[in-house]
Design an enzyme around this catalytic site. Structure first.
Site, PDB file in Angstrom:
ATOM      1  N   TYR A   1       0.919  -1.204   0.047  1.00  0.00           N
ATOM      2  CA  TYR A   1      -0.132   0.030   0.017  1.00  0.00           C
ATOM      3  C   TYR A   1       0.745   1.036  -0.138  1.00  0.00           C
ATOM      4  O   TYR A   1       0.498   2.093  -0.611  1.00  0.00           O
ATOM      5  CB  TYR A   1      -0.883  -0.077   1.166  1.00  0.00           C
TER       6      TYR A   1
ATOM      7  N   LYS B   1       1.065   4.287  -2.854  1.00  0.00           N
ATOM      8  CA  LYS B   1       1.008   5.696  -2.788  1.00  0.00           C
ATOM      9  C   LYS B   1       1.951   6.522  -2.700  1.00  0.00           C
ATOM     10  O   LYS B   1       1.880   7.737  -3.074  1.00  0.00           O
ATOM     11  CB  LYS B   1       0.071   5.833  -1.133  1.00  0.00           C
TER      12      LYS B   1
HETATM   13  P1  NDP Z   1     -13.643   2.182   0.831  1.00  0.00           P
HETATM   14  O1  NDP Z   1     -13.162   0.848   0.803  1.00  0.00           O
HETATM   15  O2  NDP Z   1     -14.629   2.437   1.524  1.00  0.00           O
HETATM   16  O3  NDP Z   1     -13.950   2.721  -0.770  1.00  0.00           O
HETATM   17  C1  NDP Z   1     -13.084   2.697  -1.740  1.00  0.00           C
HETATM   18  C2  NDP Z   1     -14.313   2.371  -3.014  1.00  0.00           C
HETATM   19  O4  NDP Z   1     -13.393   2.211  -3.947  1.00  0.00           O
HETATM   20  C3  NDP Z   1     -15.190   1.166  -2.699  1.00  0.00           C
HETATM   21  O5  NDP Z   1     -16.346   1.315  -3.054  1.00  0.00           O
HETATM   22  C4  NDP Z   1     -14.177   0.072  -3.568  1.00  0.00           C
HETATM   23  O6  NDP Z   1     -15.153  -1.142  -3.874  1.00  0.00           O
HETATM   24  C5  NDP Z   1     -13.900   0.755  -4.692  1.00  0.00           C
HETATM   25  N1  NDP Z   1     -12.854   0.113  -5.453  1.00  0.00           N
HETATM   26  C6  NDP Z   1     -11.888  -0.850  -5.123  1.00  0.00           C
HETATM   27  N2  NDP Z   1     -11.260  -1.437  -6.242  1.00  0.00           N
HETATM   28  C7  NDP Z   1     -11.776  -0.679  -7.216  1.00  0.00           C
HETATM   29  C8  NDP Z   1     -11.537  -1.009  -8.563  1.00  0.00           C
HETATM   30  N3  NDP Z   1     -10.655  -1.603  -9.056  1.00  0.00           N
HETATM   31  N4  NDP Z   1     -12.204  -0.098  -9.562  1.00  0.00           N
HETATM   32  C9  NDP Z   1     -13.110   0.906  -8.896  1.00  0.00           C
HETATM   33  N5  NDP Z   1     -13.500   1.003  -7.815  1.00  0.00           N
HETATM   34  C10 NDP Z   1     -12.792   0.159  -6.860  1.00  0.00           C
HETATM   35  O7  NDP Z   1     -12.143   3.053   0.876  1.00  0.00           O
HETATM   36  P2  NDP Z   1     -12.032   4.482   1.625  1.00  0.00           P
HETATM   37  O8  NDP Z   1     -13.211   5.292   1.177  1.00  0.00           O
HETATM   38  O9  NDP Z   1     -11.528   4.386   2.864  1.00  0.00           O
HETATM   39  O10 NDP Z   1     -10.651   4.917   0.644  1.00  0.00           O
HETATM   40  C11 NDP Z   1     -10.780   5.604  -0.201  1.00  0.00           C
HETATM   41  C12 NDP Z   1      -9.444   6.175  -0.745  1.00  0.00           C
HETATM   42  O11 NDP Z   1      -8.777   6.812   0.202  1.00  0.00           O
HETATM   43  C13 NDP Z   1      -8.538   4.916  -1.085  1.00  0.00           C
HETATM   44  O12 NDP Z   1      -7.591   5.273  -2.314  1.00  0.00           O
HETATM   45  C14 NDP Z   1      -7.752   4.938   0.273  1.00  0.00           C
HETATM   46  O13 NDP Z   1      -6.428   4.271  -0.294  1.00  0.00           O
HETATM   47  C15 NDP Z   1      -7.601   6.362   0.361  1.00  0.00           C
HETATM   48  N6  NDP Z   1      -7.326   6.374   2.230  1.00  0.00           N
HETATM   49  C16 NDP Z   1      -8.070   5.849   2.889  1.00  0.00           C
HETATM   50  C17 NDP Z   1      -7.727   6.234   4.274  1.00  0.00           C
HETATM   51  C18 NDP Z   1      -8.679   5.579   5.460  1.00  0.00           C
HETATM   52  O14 NDP Z   1      -8.230   5.832   6.547  1.00  0.00           O
HETATM   53  N7  NDP Z   1      -9.827   5.209   5.120  1.00  0.00           N
HETATM   54  C19 NDP Z   1      -6.712   6.801   4.747  1.00  0.00           C
HETATM   55  C20 NDP Z   1      -5.816   7.272   3.535  1.00  0.00           C
HETATM   56  C21 NDP Z   1      -6.154   6.968   2.468  1.00  0.00           C
HETATM   57  P3  NDP Z   1     -14.733  -2.564  -2.973  1.00  0.00           P
HETATM   58  O15 NDP Z   1     -15.417  -2.387  -1.663  1.00  0.00           O
HETATM   59  O16 NDP Z   1     -15.284  -3.445  -4.052  1.00  0.00           O
HETATM   60  O17 NDP Z   1     -13.232  -2.578  -2.917  1.00  0.00           O
END
Ligand code: NDP
Length: 245
Positions: free
Chosen positions: A153, A157
């Site tokens: 990860y 990033k």
């Molecule tokens: P979530 O898992 O809640 O949401 C991410 C969404 O992206 C989900 O709906 C997921 O679907 C979708 N997704 C996954 N793979 C794909 C794909 N191949 N194509 C299209 N959509 C996809 O995550 P967060 O909201 O927590 O995170 C959002 C972003 O923020 C990410 O990039 C994460 O790395 C970043 N982030 C989050 C942090 C946190 O603390 N939550 C901290 C720092 C960064 P599915 O459920 O099927 O995987």
């Protein structure tokens, strides 16, 4: 008049979590939001449109380059503009490196980094022709500071941050800005997996001792995509409550 009136914004991973909140934020300020996700986006789209906002959903796996290009093409053809791209889709598959399965390395890099390439390349071509646009990439403080158990990860990033800075230099002359946000620990389904002990240990290292909210991230993304940030490009905005300083 909303800040984003008549603008078209694509948010990947927009079905839930941070992506859904970013979609709500843009829609609240007048944008037409396209939520692109592997998951069903009908809930977030219905929520926004029921509230009088403009939203549409599309099924997209960002690892599929052809589908990504087709999605971007159809959004542009339908609306004759594409103003904002938020590369938010991302996953974790945490494990210490010595135990990490190669497929979990590939999966995380494939979605978090290759996926960004797949969506951004067709968008960059359009925005260059349009001579305007905003790209905001959702990275993580882990890409800046590293984290045991997250080598895949963190690499994805950190790669995204290098990508952001390079693209900022490429697209600046065409009036397209490219920035990243680096959230710390944000309360979403991704962090719901933390145990109480893990959560308590975490809070000890955060200057503002709480998890962030999706709204904290959405506000920063909206700022970078909005008119106040027209001379800001290539930055990484840390939204971690002081976890990383
Ligand atoms: P979530 O898992 O809640 O949401 C991410 C969404 O992206 C989900 O709906 C997921 O679907 C979708 N997704 C996954 N793979 C794909 C794909 N191949 N194509 C299209 N959509 C996809 O995550 P967060 O909201 O927590 O995170 C959002 C972003 O923020 C990410 O990039 C994460 O790395 C970043 N982030 C989050 C942090 C946190 O603390 N939550 C901290 C720092 C960064 P599915 O459920 O099927 O995987």
């Amino acid at each position: 008049m909303g800040e984003f009136d008549v603008q078209v914004a694509v948010v990947t991973g927009g079905a839930r979590g941070i992506g859904a909140e970013i979609a709500r934020r843009f829609a609240r300020d007048g944008a037409r939001v396209v939520c692109a996700d592997v998951l069903d986006t009908s809930d977030i789209v219905a929520e926004i449109t029921d509230g009088g906002g403009l939203a549409e959903g599309c099924k997209l796996d960002v690892t599929d380059a052809e589908a990504a290009a087709a999605t971007i093409k159809s959004v542009f053809e339908a609306h004759q503009r594409l103003d904002i791209l938020v590369n938010n889709a991302g996953i974790t598959r945490d494990q210490l490196l010595v135990r990490m399965k190669p497929e979990d390395w590939d999966l995380v890099l494939g979605i978090n980094l290759d996926g960004v390439f797949n969506v951004t390349q067709p968008v960059a071509k359009l925005m260059m022709r349009q001579k305007s646009g905003r790209i905001v990439n959702v990275a993580s403080v882990v890409g800046l500071m590293g984290n045991a158990g997250q080598a895949n990860y963190a690499a994805s990033k950190a790669g995204l941050i290098g990508f952001t800075k390079s693209l900022a230099r490429e697209l600046g002359p065409r009036n397209v800005t490219v920035n990243a946000v680096a959230p710390g620990y944000i309360q979403t389904p991704m962090t719901d997996k933390l145990t109480d002990d893990q959560r308590e240990a975490l809070l000890k290292n955060i200057a503002i001792p709480r998890l962030g909210t999706p709204g904290d991230v959405a506000d920063a993304v909206a700022f970078l995509a909005g008119p106040q940030a027209s001379y800001i490009t290539g930055v990484v905005l840390n939204i971690s409550g002081g976890l990383y300083i």
